[in-house]
Write a protein that holds these residues in place. Structure first.
Motif, PDB file in Angstrom:
ATOM      1  N   GLU A 133      35.627 -10.951 -16.988  1.00 22.89           N
ATOM      2  CA  GLU A 133      34.860 -11.505 -18.090  1.00 22.89           C
ATOM      3  C   GLU A 133      33.965 -12.649 -17.648  1.00 22.89           C
ATOM      4  O   GLU A 133      32.829 -12.782 -18.092  1.00 22.89           O
ATOM      5  CB  GLU A 133      35.822 -11.992 -19.187  1.00 22.89           C
ATOM      6  N   TYR A 134      34.473 -13.519 -16.724  1.00 26.37           N
ATOM      7  CA  TYR A 134      33.684 -14.672 -16.314  1.00 26.37           C
ATOM      8  C   TYR A 134      32.488 -14.286 -15.478  1.00 26.37           C
ATOM      9  O   TYR A 134      31.588 -15.085 -15.245  1.00 26.37           O
ATOM     10  CB  TYR A 134      34.560 -15.673 -15.547  1.00 26.37           C
ATOM     11  N   ASN A 135      32.455 -13.016 -15.013  1.00 28.21           N
ATOM     12  CA  ASN A 135      31.376 -12.563 -14.152  1.00 28.21           C
ATOM     13  C   ASN A 135      30.184 -12.038 -14.956  1.00 28.21           C
ATOM     14  O   ASN A 135      29.141 -11.755 -14.411  1.00 28.21           O
ATOM     15  CB  ASN A 135      31.899 -11.473 -13.214  1.00 28.21           C
ATOM     16  N   THR A 136      30.348 -11.912 -16.250  1.00 31.53           N
ATOM     17  CA  THR A 136      29.274 -11.410 -17.089  1.00 31.53           C
ATOM     18  C   THR A 136      28.301 -12.534 -17.444  1.00 31.53           C
ATOM     19  O   THR A 136      28.669 -13.698 -17.482  1.00 31.53           O
ATOM     20  CB  THR A 136      29.831 -10.794 -18.384  1.00 31.53           C
ATOM     21  N   GLN A 137      27.065 -12.161 -17.708  1.00 31.46           N
ATOM     22  CA  GLN A 137      26.028 -13.143 -18.032  1.00 31.46           C
ATOM     23  C   GLN A 137      26.166 -13.589 -19.484  1.00 31.46           C
ATOM     24  O   GLN A 137      26.159 -12.761 -20.392  1.00 31.46           O
ATOM     25  CB  GLN A 137      24.649 -12.529 -17.808  1.00 31.46           C
ATOM     26  N   LEU A 138      26.272 -14.887 -19.698  1.00 32.28           N
ATOM     27  CA  LEU A 138      26.333 -15.395 -21.063  1.00 32.28           C
ATOM     28  C   LEU A 138      24.969 -15.243 -21.721  1.00 32.28           C
ATOM     29  O   LEU A 138      23.930 -15.477 -21.097  1.00 32.28           O
ATOM     30  CB  LEU A 138      26.715 -16.884 -21.057  1.00 32.28           C
ATOM     31  N   SER A 139      24.961 -14.844 -22.978  1.00 28.62           N
ATOM     32  CA  SER A 139      23.704 -14.780 -23.705  1.00 28.62           C
ATOM     33  C   SER A 139      23.173 -16.199 -23.880  1.00 28.62           C
ATOM     34  O   SER A 139      23.917 -17.171 -23.837  1.00 28.62           O
ATOM     35  CB  SER A 139      23.901 -14.104 -25.066  1.00 28.62           C
ATOM     36  N   LEU A 140      21.878 -16.308 -24.094  1.00 32.94           N
ATOM     37  CA  LEU A 140      21.224 -17.610 -24.124  1.00 32.94           C
ATOM     38  C   LEU A 140      21.110 -18.133 -25.554  1.00 32.94           C
ATOM     39  O   LEU A 140      20.652 -17.439 -26.455  1.00 32.94           O
ATOM     40  CB  LEU A 140      19.834 -17.503 -23.504  1.00 32.94           C
ATOM     41  N   PHE A 141      21.535 -19.385 -25.754  1.00 31.58           N
ATOM     42  CA  PHE A 141      21.345 -20.058 -27.045  1.00 31.58           C
ATOM     43  C   PHE A 141      20.202 -21.038 -26.877  1.00 31.58           C
ATOM     44  O   PHE A 141      20.256 -21.928 -26.022  1.00 31.58           O
ATOM     45  CB  PHE A 141      22.623 -20.791 -27.454  1.00 31.58           C
ATOM     46  N   SER A 142      19.153 -20.895 -27.690  1.00 25.72           N
ATOM     47  CA  SER A 142      17.993 -21.768 -27.511  1.00 25.72           C
ATOM     48  C   SER A 142      17.494 -22.369 -28.818  1.00 25.72           C
ATOM     49  O   SER A 142      16.428 -22.983 -28.841  1.00 25.72           O
ATOM     50  CB  SER A 142      16.845 -20.992 -26.843  1.00 25.72           C
ATOM     51  N   ASN A 143      18.226 -22.189 -29.923  1.00 24.20           N
ATOM     52  CA  ASN A 143      17.831 -22.846 -31.161  1.00 24.20           C
ATOM     53  C   ASN A 143      17.980 -24.358 -31.022  1.00 24.20           C
ATOM     54  O   ASN A 143      18.933 -24.823 -30.410  1.00 24.20           O
ATOM     55  CB  ASN A 143      18.695 -22.370 -32.327  1.00 24.20           C
ATOM     56  N   VAL A 144      17.056 -25.104 -31.575  1.00 25.48           N
ATOM     57  CA  VAL A 144      17.152 -26.561 -31.579  1.00 25.48           C
ATOM     58  C   VAL A 144      16.977 -27.038 -33.013  1.00 25.48           C
ATOM     59  O   VAL A 144      15.944 -26.807 -33.634  1.00 25.48           O
ATOM     60  CB  VAL A 144      16.087 -27.202 -30.665  1.00 25.48           C
ATOM     61  N   PHE A 145      18.007 -27.682 -33.548  1.00 22.11           N
ATOM     62  CA  PHE A 145      17.977 -28.174 -34.919  1.00 22.11           C
ATOM     63  C   PHE A 145      17.628 -29.663 -34.927  1.00 22.11           C
ATOM     64  O   PHE A 145      18.008 -30.408 -34.025  1.00 22.11           O
ATOM     65  CB  PHE A 145      19.339 -27.965 -35.583  1.00 22.11           C
ATOM     66  N   THR A 146      16.917 -30.086 -35.966  1.00 24.15           N
ATOM     67  CA  THR A 146      16.566 -31.496 -36.101  1.00 24.15           C
ATOM     68  C   THR A 146      17.221 -32.071 -37.350  1.00 24.15           C
ATOM     69  O   THR A 146      17.631 -31.344 -38.249  1.00 24.15           O
ATOM     70  CB  THR A 146      15.039 -31.669 -36.210  1.00 24.15           C
ATOM     71  N   ASP A 147      17.320 -33.391 -37.380  1.00 21.01           N
ATOM     72  CA  ASP A 147      17.899 -34.106 -38.520  1.00 21.01           C
ATOM     73  C   ASP A 147      19.287 -33.584 -38.878  1.00 21.01           C
ATOM     74  O   ASP A 147      19.583 -33.272 -40.024  1.00 21.01           O
ATOM     75  CB  ASP A 147      16.979 -34.006 -39.751  1.00 21.01           C
ATOM     76  N   ILE A 148      20.131 -33.480 -37.861  1.00 19.73           N
ATOM     77  CA  ILE A 148      21.504 -33.038 -38.089  1.00 19.73           C
ATOM     78  C   ILE A 148      22.467 -34.157 -37.692  1.00 19.73           C
ATOM     79  O   ILE A 148      22.094 -35.086 -36.984  1.00 19.73           O
ATOM     80  CB  ILE A 148      21.833 -31.756 -37.291  1.00 19.73           C
ATOM     81  N   SER A 149      23.684 -34.049 -38.150  1.00 21.48           N
ATOM     82  CA  SER A 149      24.698 -35.052 -37.811  1.00 21.48           C
ATOM     83  C   SER A 149      25.029 -34.977 -36.333  1.00 21.48           C
ATOM     84  O   SER A 149      25.064 -33.904 -35.741  1.00 21.48           O
ATOM     85  CB  SER A 149      25.968 -34.810 -38.630  1.00 21.48           C
ATOM     86  N   THR A 150      25.280 -36.144 -35.747  1.00 21.32           N
ATOM     87  CA  THR A 150      25.697 -36.192 -34.351  1.00 21.32           C
ATOM     88  C   THR A 150      27.212 -36.136 -34.285  1.00 21.32           C
ATOM     89  O   THR A 150      27.898 -36.896 -34.961  1.00 21.32           O
ATOM     90  CB  THR A 150      25.206 -37.489 -33.683  1.00 21.32           C
ATOM     91  N   ARG A 151      27.720 -35.228 -33.486  1.00 19.24           N
ATOM     92  CA  ARG A 151      29.165 -35.067 -33.349  1.00 19.24           C
ATOM     93  C   ARG A 151      29.620 -35.448 -31.951  1.00 19.24           C
ATOM     94  O   ARG A 151      28.866 -35.388 -30.998  1.00 19.24           O
ATOM     95  CB  ARG A 151      29.589 -33.622 -33.619  1.00 19.24           C
ATOM     96  N   ASP A 152      30.881 -35.819 -31.874  1.00 17.90           N
ATOM     97  CA  ASP A 152      31.479 -36.193 -30.596  1.00 17.90           C
ATOM     98  C   ASP A 152      32.853 -35.554 -30.495  1.00 17.90           C
ATOM     99  O   ASP A 152      33.500 -35.261 -31.512  1.00 17.90           O
ATOM    100  CB  ASP A 152      31.586 -37.713 -30.480  1.00 17.90           C
ATOM    101  N   SER A 153      33.312 -35.341 -29.281  1.00 16.68           N
ATOM    102  CA  SER A 153      34.632 -34.766 -29.028  1.00 16.68           C
ATOM    103  C   SER A 153      35.697 -35.849 -29.186  1.00 16.68           C
ATOM    104  O   SER A 153      35.647 -36.878 -28.516  1.00 16.68           O
ATOM    105  CB  SER A 153      34.675 -34.188 -27.610  1.00 16.68           C
ATOM    106  N   GLN A 154      36.666 -35.611 -30.070  1.00 16.79           N
ATOM    107  CA  GLN A 154      37.634 -36.647 -30.397  1.00 16.79           C
ATOM    108  C   GLN A 154      38.431 -37.127 -29.187  1.00 16.79           C
ATOM    109  O   GLN A 154      38.665 -38.330 -29.026  1.00 16.79           O
ATOM    110  CB  GLN A 154      38.596 -36.135 -31.480  1.00 16.79           C
ATOM    111  N   GLU A 155      38.863 -36.207 -28.338  1.00 12.79           N
ATOM    112  CA  GLU A 155      39.686 -36.632 -27.203  1.00 12.79           C
ATOM    113  C   GLU A 155      38.935 -37.562 -26.265  1.00 12.79           C
ATOM    114  O   GLU A 155      39.501 -38.503 -25.725  1.00 12.79           O
ATOM    115  CB  GLU A 155      40.187 -35.416 -26.406  1.00 12.79           C
ATOM    116  N   THR A 156      37.644 -37.302 -26.079  1.00 14.64           N
ATOM    117  CA  THR A 156      36.871 -38.147 -25.160  1.00 14.64           C
ATOM    118  C   THR A 156      36.550 -39.503 -25.771  1.00 14.64           C
ATOM    119  O   THR A 156      36.119 -40.412 -25.056  1.00 14.64           O
ATOM    120  CB  THR A 156      35.551 -37.457 -24.765  1.00 14.64           C
ATOM    121  N   MET A 157      36.757 -39.642 -27.074  1.00 23.57           N
ATOM    122  CA  MET A 157      36.469 -40.904 -27.745  1.00 23.57           C
ATOM    123  C   MET A 157      37.585 -41.926 -27.564  1.00 23.57           C
ATOM    124  O   MET A 157      37.344 -43.134 -27.662  1.00 23.57           O
ATOM    125  CB  MET A 157      36.227 -40.665 -29.240  1.00 23.57           C
TER     126      MET A 157
END
Length: 341
Positions: free
Chosen positions: A8-32
């Motif tokens: 599975e890891y050898n397959t090509q990941l599809s590309l995500f290229s959408n860019v949203f504006t004026d959205i909430s900024t999120r952070d990973s709780q553990e890294t906080m």
């Protein structure tokens, strides 16, 4: 000829290229709340090592780039926010993301210029160079290992400046995006904080004090350990006192006291309003329409369209023009630039 299917890891990941504006900024709780990042802009080669009853962390980053900093983490937060927004809108994003740095700069409220692109490139290298070995969120009696960026790729324009970037975030971060309980929304003014200690303290306070009426409190010695800072305890304590002396850290009230003869810091959220969306110091906070960019590219196909947008907005602000229709005004400006080439 018989061949087996690739893993599975050898397959090509599809590309995500959408860019949203004026959205909430999120952070990973553990890294906080745990030490995963360098708090200094100086290159840190000394590993971050932390161990408690519930977690073990080792973060390394060799020369010449060193360990990723808390300023580098702005990009990770932006990527997490983009992916989470896509999921919330019913899309199915992947860990492979393509974007223009300009959109990132705008979202985290940085100035636009050559030095920013240079610093951005260095951030990508440090994030890729940093290796994390941890038991946090690993299954029982297991340890996980990853880098903050699994893969990175630059596309440059004719001037050598980064034009587009493609990155792959690690599975550990993608799991946090997929489970919104592992993310927290942060105040957009966080990006205006300049000190490493301030940024680190806000993220810790946001995670542990949250919106609890009673707030939360920590001994300075606990904060020093949680930070992973290379500073001596005395210097770290001085830096904390300087932050606490201001009385507030964004939406939190800070109070420093003594408990059992030791310095103690308390934080309580004093704002009950929703976090405001990040202010964009430009005429059009919503950004231009997608079709506007496409038309502009037809006028100036060899130019970086986002750099042109930035130049137009600066010219507009400098000349104090009152713009009623930003999209049409920008296209008129592009036509003028194309005519003068």
């Amino acid at each position: 000829m018989a061949i087996r299917n690739p893993p599975e890891y050898n397959t090509q990941l599809s590309l995500f290229s959408n860019v949203f504006t004026d959205i909430s900024t999120r952070d990973s709780q553990e890294t906080m709340e745990l030490p995963f990042l360098s708090l200094s802009k100086r290159t840190r080669l000394k590993p971050i090592e932390y161990q408690s009853e519930n977690a073990k962390i080792t973060v390394t980053g060799g020369a010449p780039y060193g360990i990723a900093t808390i300023w580098d983490w702005d990009l990770v937060m932006w990527l997490l926010s983009q992916l989470r927004e896509a999921i919330d809108r019913g899309e199915v994003p992947t860990r492979r993301i393509r974007f223009h740095p300009y959109k990132f700069f705008m979202a985290v409220r940085r100035n636009i210029g050559g030095i920013q692109y240079e610093r951005f490139g260095q951030s990508l290298k440090r994030l890729k160079n940093t290796t994390v070995v941890t038991t946090v969120r690993a299954k029982r009696e297991k340890t996980v290992m990853f880098s903050w960026l699994e893969y990175g790729e630059f596309e440059r324009d004719e001037h050598g400046r980064i034009k587009y970037v493609t990155v792959v975030i690690p599975e550990w971060l993608f799991e946090a995006v997929s489970d919104k309980r592992l993310l927290l929304t942060i105040n957009p003014d966080y990006f205006l904080l300049t000190g490493g200690i301030e940024r680190w303290l806000y993220r810790l306070v946001r995670k542990q004090a949250g919106s609890n009426r009673r707030g939360w409190g920590w001994y300075f010695s606990t904060l020093h350990k949680r930070s992973g800072s290379t500073q001596r305890f005395s210097d770290f304590s001085t830096a904390l006192r300087n932050v606490a002396a201001k009385g507030a850290l964004l939406e939190y009230k800070l109070v420093m006291t003594k408990r059992s003869g030791h310095d103690y810091l308390s934080a309580t959220r004093v704002s009950t309003k929703s976090f405001p969306l990040a202010e964009v110091a430009l005429q059009n906070p919503q950004g231009l329409k997608t079709t506007t960019y496409e038309i502009a590219k037809q006028y100036l196909p060899s130019k970086d369209i986002y750099a042109l947008e930035d130049a137009w907005k600066k010219s507009t602000a400098r000349n104090k023009f009152d713009i009623k229709d930003p999209d049409q005004a920008f296209l008129a400006w592009c036509r003028k630039v194309a005519k003068n080439l």
